[in-house]
Each structure stands twice: as structure tokens, then as C-alpha cells.
Scaffold this motif. Structure first.
Motif, mmCIF file in Angstrom:
data_model
loop_
_atom_site.group_PDB
_atom_site.id
_atom_site.type_symbol
_atom_site.label_atom_id
_atom_site.label_comp_id
_atom_site.label_asym_id
_atom_site.label_seq_id
_atom_site.Cartn_x
_atom_site.Cartn_y
_atom_site.Cartn_z
ATOM 1 N N HIS A 51 -2.996 -14.666 -8.626
ATOM 2 C CA HIS A 51 -2.153 -14.904 -7.499
ATOM 3 C C HIS A 51 -1.113 -14.870 -7.870
ATOM 4 C CE1 HIS A 51 -5.871 -17.516 -7.256
ATOM 5 N NE2 HIS A 51 -5.876 -18.039 -8.432
ATOM 6 N N LEU A 52 -0.624 -13.813 -8.284
ATOM 7 C CA LEU A 52 1.030 -13.271 -7.902
ATOM 8 C C LEU A 52 1.396 -12.348 -6.741
ATOM 9 C CD1 LEU A 52 1.038 -11.322 -11.992
ATOM 10 C CD2 LEU A 52 1.437 -13.957 -11.168
ATOM 11 N N ALA A 53 0.372 -12.483 -6.209
ATOM 12 C CA ALA A 53 0.603 -11.986 -4.080
ATOM 13 C C ALA A 53 1.878 -10.256 -4.929
ATOM 14 C CB ALA A 53 1.685 -13.245 -3.842
ATOM 15 N N PRO A 54 1.014 -9.738 -4.589
ATOM 16 C CA PRO A 54 1.148 -8.242 -4.567
ATOM 17 C C PRO A 54 2.180 -7.532 -3.425
ATOM 18 C CG PRO A 54 -1.327 -8.089 -5.077
ATOM 19 C CD PRO A 54 -0.808 -9.043 -4.743
ATOM 20 N N ASN A 55 3.171 -7.763 -2.852
ATOM 21 C CA ASN A 55 3.514 -7.396 -1.776
ATOM 22 C C ASN A 55 4.617 -5.862 -1.363
ATOM 23 O OD1 ASN A 55 3.281 -10.114 -1.087
ATOM 24 N ND2 ASN A 55 4.955 -10.764 -0.186
ATOM 25 N N GLY A 56 5.011 -5.304 -2.583
ATOM 26 C CA GLY A 56 5.292 -3.669 -2.546
ATOM 27 C C GLY A 56 4.458 -3.540 -3.728
ATOM 28 N N LEU A 57 3.848 -2.017 -3.175
ATOM 29 C CA LEU A 57 3.615 -0.506 -3.991
ATOM 30 C C LEU A 57 4.754 0.361 -3.763
ATOM 31 C CD1 LEU A 57 1.424 0.537 -5.947
ATOM 32 C CD2 LEU A 57 -0.176 0.708 -4.266
ATOM 33 N N LEU A 58 4.646 1.124 -4.958
ATOM 34 C CA LEU A 58 5.388 2.665 -4.347
ATOM 35 C C LEU A 58 5.287 3.422 -5.851
ATOM 36 C CD1 LEU A 58 8.269 4.644 -2.888
ATOM 37 C CD2 LEU A 58 9.600 3.221 -4.904
ATOM 38 N N PHE A 59 4.591 4.610 -5.484
ATOM 39 C CA PHE A 59 4.602 5.606 -6.219
ATOM 40 C C PHE A 59 6.768 6.554 -6.590
ATOM 41 C CE2 PHE A 59 0.107 5.059 -5.614
ATOM 42 C CZ PHE A 59 -0.447 4.424 -6.731
ATOM 43 N N LEU A 107 1.007 -1.287 0.029
ATOM 44 C CA LEU A 107 0.258 -0.328 0.066
ATOM 45 C C LEU A 107 0.770 1.308 0.249
ATOM 46 C CD1 LEU A 107 -1.822 0.203 3.676
ATOM 47 C CD2 LEU A 107 0.636 -0.519 3.167
ATOM 48 N N ASP A 108 0.770 1.977 -0.115
ATOM 49 C CA ASP A 108 1.005 3.586 -1.116
ATOM 50 C C ASP A 108 -0.027 5.137 -0.624
ATOM 51 O OD1 ASP A 108 3.678 5.276 -0.770
ATOM 52 O OD2 ASP A 108 4.004 4.677 -2.556
ATOM 53 N N TRP A 109 0.799 5.699 -0.365
ATOM 54 C CA TRP A 109 -0.583 7.222 -0.643
ATOM 55 C C TRP A 109 0.356 7.961 -1.398
ATOM 56 C CZ3 TRP A 109 -4.223 8.895 2.277
ATOM 57 C CH2 TRP A 109 -5.010 9.890 1.681
ATOM 58 N N ASN A 110 -0.861 8.272 -2.404
ATOM 59 C CA ASN A 110 -0.297 9.371 -3.356
ATOM 60 C C ASN A 110 -0.595 10.364 -3.506
ATOM 61 O OD1 ASN A 110 -0.454 10.287 -6.057
ATOM 62 N ND2 ASN A 110 -1.115 8.026 -6.993
#
Length: 423
Positions: free
Chosen positions: A315-323, A224-227
Motif C-alpha cells: 500500500h505504498l502507492a508507487p507512482n514513479g519509476l526511473l532507471f 513505468l520505464d523502459w530499461n
């Protein structure tokens, strides 16, 4: 398997992931163990830390030092403080006798989560934790089950901290993961799990009653990330499993491998993404009513549920999000989203997929083109039939002060640095 992108409600079938090529050309860089990381031309990568245990998320100070959260403590230390020397990061301190995922630096504090609590530590002017033994407890008593127990965190610009509380269930069945078991009416666990909760960073010892259930219907969020362009929260959901094994009369093995989509959502207060009553089907381009709640694989779900901003393969398992907000990378990457996919375990009879970092270009806070595989090859092979065969598994993402990005691997305990040199 096809790559599917959802923008503005339109799903576009793309190239297969196995035959994907970079529009700008590509470069292959051998990092270790014979593993070659493939990047767009002009980018380079190297390993900057190794053997850290199981590093999950990380957060980087303005001087380049970093704090890393371990899934499980090593020698009684679940938070590591690393500093760079001659291109490599070394552990200079460790503390916190708890495992977990979440870690975040904001306004002179380090925030870190266990699986049931969120703590904060005051930093000095050298970005060092002043008192490692006595953190302040910001949130306590968060629900934890035997699955999806880690708590990811992010902070906005108004002293709010957002905490994922994953559902301790696959699809809220009366008997979890049992063939034919029906969904529990109303799914009562949603009162304390299966969503994002908002708390204040300025108050101590908050519980559910002092927080806000900001968004619900999210099975599990790790990335998750804050945009800062949209001033809103974005999350990557881990979609449900086992449609075929639980309801074989409705779904075949191929559908089981390709449904549901892994979804990027932009969340507003009060949003409902539909779990467990619905899932997003990228081929039918809509939310479908879950079989546990009377669905047949085609019946549309309630229109009260939000649609994803981007839909990725299952089923790719998204574990990181970065803007990305840096200036080192070419202009196309500015304010775009990087996603670290941990890799699948349940795409049989298809081969397992993921184990890479993807990128979605954004413009004015909206997706502005097809998503692409940005950094690939972490698994060490294009033919992974079990996640255990992967050499590295991407997990966390962070941006350094020079505009480079860092990727954690929680398989071998590695941190990669990706930079652009234009060559």
C-alpha cells in the motif's frame, strides 16, 4: 513493519523503515514549511517550482526545459512548459484542456495522455510545441472507470508506446469492495483494462483492435520505464486493497496492512501478473490465490503468473519509476531504479508509510542488492495516520541532462531537484 526485498525468488527481511539508516551517512536539508529531506551523504535537494496544481509525471528536454502533466487542468491547461532561470523553473506556456498523468518526449515529439486518449505534439528545434491547439491523436477510446483511470505512458526504441489501462475495480468482485462478494468468473474487464497495451507511435487514431495487449493481470500501473540495458519494460503495480474488510474470516487487520506487496515487474509480451486471481505475498514468497476466487490466504496461485523482480511493502502507492542513466551520481546508482512512493492511506492500524523515493541497485539488468530509502521526509512527519497529513507526496520522476533527478509532488504542486555534489 519490516522491509522485504525479493531478488531471484528469495525474500529477505530487512530493517524496519522507521529505523532505517543510510550506509554512507546521511544529510538533512530543510526545503520549506519546516520539512527536512533526508538523503545519503553527498546529495542535496531544493525546490525548483511551486504551486503548479497537481503535477503528476514530467519529461525533460536536453536543454533542461520540461513538460509537466497535471492531474487536472489549471485555467484550462493540463500540460505545462517550464524553463529554468536562476535556479528556478517558471511556467512559460500551458495547453491541453485535459487532465491525466502520462507525458513523454521522444524523437522530436511530446506525447501526453488524457484518461482516454494519447496525443502527440511536434517540437521545434528549441523543444517548443509548434502547434498547441491541434495535437495528433495516437490512441483513442481507452477504457476509463471511476478508479485507476489515468494513463501512464513510455516509449521504447522501436516506435512502440506502452499505455497502462488500470482496472476500474479493486478485485473484480461482482459488487466492488463489498464484503464477501465473489469474483466475476474470468474477470471480463481484462479484455480492455487491467494491463499494458502496446501501440505504434507512427499511426494515428489507434484503438484496442489496432494495439496489442502486451501484458495483463496488472491492477493498476502508474510508474513505468523502459530499461535500455535489458531492452524491456518495467512497471510498478499498485496492489489490491481491503483483504480484511472484504474477507474478515481469512485476514486480520495486520495482514490487511501488510498484504499484498507492491511489485516491480519486468514484462515480456504475453506476461500475466495474476490480478485479480492472485496477489503476491512477500512473507510466503509466492503468488497466493485471491479470496474472491477461492483462496484462503495460503493456497498457491497458478504457476502461469509471473513473479515480481522486487517486492516492496504493501500500500505504498508507487507512482514513479526511473532507471538512472546519468553520470552525476556515484557509480552504484548507474542503471539502478528509483521509485517514487506516493504514500498509503489504508495501513490502519499501522501508521501510514511511503511518501519517499526508494532506490534499487541493478547490475547487468538485475537487482544487485537490497532496496533502500533514498530520499525521505516529504511527509513532514514520521507519524502519519492519514495521507492527508502529508505535506508533500512524491509522484513523478525524471532525469535532467546534467544527471540530476526531479521529483514532482501532487499535494502542493512542487518540483524538487536532487543533485550530487560529493560534500
Amino acid at each position: 513493519m519490516k522491509k522485504v526485498l525479493l531478488i531471484g525468488g528469495l525474500a529477505i527481511a530487512g530493517l524496519t523503515m522507521t529505523s532505517y539508516t543510510f550506509a554512507q551517512g546521511e544529510t538533512n536539508i530543510t526545503v520549506a514549511d519546516g520539512v527536512k529531506i533526508t538523503l545519503p551523504k553527498g546529495f542535496t535537494t531544493n525546490i525548483v517550482a511551486e504551486n503548479l496544481g497537481k503535477p503528476r509525471h514530467l519529461s525533460i528536454n536536453n536543454d533542461g526545459s520540461m513538460y509537466v502533466k497535471l492531474a487536472r487542468p489549471v485555467d484550462g491547461k493540463g500540460v505545462l512548459y517550464l524553463k529554468e532561470s536562476n535556479g528556478k523553473y517558471k511556467v512559460v506556456n500551458g495547453f491541453g484542456n485535459y487532465g491525466g498523468t502520462g507525458i513523454f518526449i521522444k524523437n522530436g515529439y511530446l506525447y501526453a495522455s488524457s484518461n482516454q486518449e494519447v496525443f502527440r505534439y511536434k517540437l521545434n528545434n528549441k523543444n517548443e510545441v509548434i502547434d498547441t491547439q491541434s495535437p495528433e491523436t495516437i490512441v483513442t477510446g481507452l477504457k476509463m472507470g471511476r478508479q485507476h483511470e489515468t494513463k501512464s505512458i513510455v516509449i521504447d526504441n522501436n516506435d512502440n508506446i506502452y499505455v497502462n489501462v488500470g482496472a476500474y475495480s479493486n478485485s473484480c468482485q461482482e459488487q466492488d469492495r463489498k464484503t464477501g462478494s465473489k469474483g466475476i468468473p474470468g474477470c471480463p474487464l481484462l479484455d480492455s483494462a487491467g494491463g499494458i497495451w502496446q501501440f505504434k507511435t507512427t499511426k494515428l487514431n489507434q484503438t484496442y483492435g489496432q494495439g496489442v495487449r502486451y501484458a495483463t493481470g496488472l491492477r493498476n500501473v502508474v510508474g513505468l520505464d523502459w530499461n535500455h540495458i535489458t531492452n524491456s519494460l518495467f512497471v510498478m503495480q499498485h496492489g489490491r486493497d481491503q483483504l480484511n474488510t472484504l474477507f474478515p474470516e481469512l485476514y486480520d487487520a495486520k495482514a490487511n496492512a501488510e498484504l499484498p506487496a507492491e511489485c516491480l515487474y519486468e514484462l515480456k509480451k504475453g506476461d500475466n501478473a495474476g490480478w485479480p486471481f492472485a496477489y503476491y505475498d512477500p512473507f510466503q514468497k509466492k503468488n497466493i490465490q485471491a479470496p474472491e476466487y477461492g483462496g484462503d490466504g495460503k493456497k498457491p496461485a497458478s504457476t502461469a503468473f509471473i513473479n515480481p523482480t522486487v517486492a516492496f511493502p504493501a500500500h505504498l502507492a508507487p507512482n514513479g519509476l526511473l532507471f538512472y542513466t546519468g553520470n552525476q551520481f556515484p557509480a552504484k546508482y548507474k542503471n539502478g531504479a528509483f521509485i517514487a512512493f506516493h504514500g498509503s492511506w489504508n495501513r490502519t492500524p499501522e501508521k501510514q508509510e511511503g511518501f519517499y523515493v526508494a532506490f534499487v541497485p541493478f547490475k547487468d539488468g538485475k537487482p544487485a542488492g537490497e532496496w533502500e530509502i533514498f530520499a525521505n521526509g516529504f511527509a513532514g512527519s514520521d507519524n502519519i495516520t492519514s495521507a492527508s497529513q502529508a505535506v508533500y507526496r512524491p509522484c513523478g520522476l525524471a532525469q535532467g541532462p546534467d544527471g540530476s533527478i526531479y521529483v514532482t509532488d501532487d499535494k502542493k504542486g512542487t518540483i524538487f531537484k536532487i543533485s550530487y555534489n560529493g560534500k
